[in-house]
Design an enzyme around this catalytic site. Structure first.
Site, short mmCIF file in Angstrom:
data_model
loop_
_atom_site.label_atom_id
_atom_site.label_comp_id
_atom_site.label_asym_id
_atom_site.label_seq_id
_atom_site.Cartn_x
_atom_site.Cartn_y
_atom_site.Cartn_z
N SER A 122 14.57 -95.98 87.11
CA SER A 122 13.83 -97.15 86.66
C SER A 122 12.62 -97.37 87.54
O SER A 122 12.65 -97.11 88.75
CB SER A 122 14.73 -98.40 86.71
OG SER A 122 13.99 -99.57 86.45
N HIS A 141 37.25 -94.45 67.45
CA HIS A 141 36.51 -95.64 67.00
C HIS A 141 36.02 -96.45 68.20
O HIS A 141 35.83 -97.67 68.09
CB HIS A 141 37.36 -96.52 66.09
CG HIS A 141 37.98 -95.79 64.94
ND1 HIS A 141 37.33 -95.58 63.75
CD2 HIS A 141 39.20 -95.18 64.82
CE1 HIS A 141 38.11 -94.90 62.93
NE2 HIS A 141 39.25 -94.64 63.56
#
EC number: 4.2.1.2
Length: 438
Positions: free
Chosen positions: A291, A160
């Site tokens: 980037s 989870h």
């Protein structure tokens, strides 16, 4: 080429052309049919030889620019068949100085209804055999090697997306190696079903206007050319239903789903370097800038490209489900689309498997100390004393850990000695079955 020239007015013109492998398979099929018809005395040998020579050109990719009709056409694939018939007839005529007819000669003993369902299966089997199966073996090998290399590297387990009991990086990688091994076996099993070819069924599966031995002889000739072990199908089934190809599509979807999961886990482990997990390095991903505005940034570009491939393969499987339902009675109406999609899926997922193996998994470097530090600081370690003190008391200790108390301090409050605590916190004992606290 009367049919090929007229058809674009009625078909779609999306620019979606049949892939090389399907054109190749049509060449293999037309070559095989011409030889068999000549051997049976049903086709003039000189005409048959010219068809065989033209079919070889199609097989070798010399005529690809002449296979122009769109994938989005009549549901039987008649457009593809007639485009191929007319191209072969034109080239064969130039070779023989005879008038080779696209229907009377190239398509003799055949119908679009049996040739195209046959060709897309030949294409699928060839593409899976030559690309997918080696790519699966490659990623299985890469994962197994890394699993062995990192079999003792302990890291925090997470369920989870929350802290859980420790595992090893090797254990995580072995899960994916095992998954892809099962999928390799699944594809191999399905392939035997896809190898059943309906050639010889002509228009409705009965075989009218073809020789009684045509199906068996043509398949034998296809096997001589390809070595892929095709066999006769129940023609009525394989012309109206594409369930075998849908099974293959589903297997490709399963590979894509597991590859997506692997990619997501790798992205998370590579996150950072300062505000993410930073559990692994991927040196190859530093070869291009991540980037256009942030200098020095690197991103998991190969992994993300793989995620996009996986999404596309899953989407094409959904399209195949719908296309496989098209049609009534004797013939499927989803044949050209399913054929195109299957070959595309195989190409896409094979490329992703190959590059994930070579550029990501093979070069993966574990940040061992970072993984160990996360594992030792996980509040889930309270689970190791739960069998001794009980679930309720263990839960109370867990709350203390969440407030900043170390597990060592909590265990001391329970009366454990430092020596006992060291034994309990031996993480190597926490990644296999057993009751370490006893």
């Amino acid at each position: 080429m009367k049919y090929t020239d007229t058809a674009p007015k009625l078909f779609m013109n999306t620019g979606t052309k049949f892939p090389r492998r399907i054109i190749w398979s049509m060449g293999v099929l037309k070559k095989s049919c011409a030889k068999v018809n000549a051997d049976l005395g049903l086709l003039d040998k000189k005409i048959a030889d010219s068809i065989i020579k033209a079919s070889d050109d199609l097989i070798d990719g010399k005529l690809d620019d002449k296979i122009v009709l769109d994938v989005f056409q009549t549901g039987s694939g008649t457009g593809l068949n007639m485009n191929v018939n007319e191209v072969i007839a034109e080239v064969a005529s130039s070779y023989s100085n005879l008038k080779v007819h696209p229907n009377d000669h190239v398509n003799f003993g055949q119908s679009s209804n049996d040739t195209v369902p046959t060709a897309i299966r030949i294409a699928a089997v060839a593409e899976v055999t030559n690309r997918l199966l080696p790519a699966l073996q490659q990623i299985i090998s890469s994962l197994n090697k890394k699993a062995e290399e990192y079999k003792d590297v302990i890291k925090a387990g997470r369920t989870h997306l929350r802290d859980a009991l420790p595992v090893t990086l090797g254990q995580e990688l072995s899960a994916y190696a095992d998954a892809f091994q099962h999928e390799h076996e699944q594809v191999m099993n399905i392939l035997e079903y896809v190898k059943e070819l309906p050639i010889g069924g002509t228009a409705t599966g009965t075989g009218l206007n073809s020789h009684p031995e045509f199906q068996e002889r043509v398949i034998n000739e296809i096997n001589r050319i390809t070595g892929l072990g095709f066999k006769p199908a129940n023609r009525f089934r394989a012309m109206r239903l594409l369930t075998d190809l849908l099974l293959l599509s589903g297997a490709l979807r399963n590979i894509a789903v597991d590859l997506y999961r692997l990619g997501q886990d790798i992205r998370l482990m590579f996150s950072g370097p300062l505000t993410g997990l930073n559990e692994i390095d991927l040196p190859t991903q530093e070869e291009i800038a991540g980037s256009s505005i942030m200098p020095g940034k690197t991103n998991p570009v190969t992994v993300e490209a793989t995620l996009l491939i996986s999404a596309q393969v899953v989407g094409l499987d959904h399209a195949n489900q719908f296309a496989s339902m098209l049609g009534e009675f004797e013939l499927s109406m989803g044949i050209p689309l399913v054929g195109y999609n299957i070959v595309t899926q195989v190409n896409f997922i094979s490329e992703a498997l190959e590059k994930m193996s070579r550029l990501v998994i093979d070069g993966m470097v574990a940040n061992v100390e970072k993984m160990k530090r996360y594992a030792e600081s996980s509040p889930s370690l309270i689970t190791i004393v739960s069998p001794v003190i009980g679930y309720d008391k263990a839960t109370e200790i867990g709350k203390k850990l969440n407030k900043g108390m170390s597990i060592r301090e909590a265990l001391r409050e329970l009366g454990y000695s430092d020596n006992e605590i060291n034994k309990i916190l031996d993480l190597s004992k926490l990644v296999k079955p057993g009751f370490t606290a006893k």
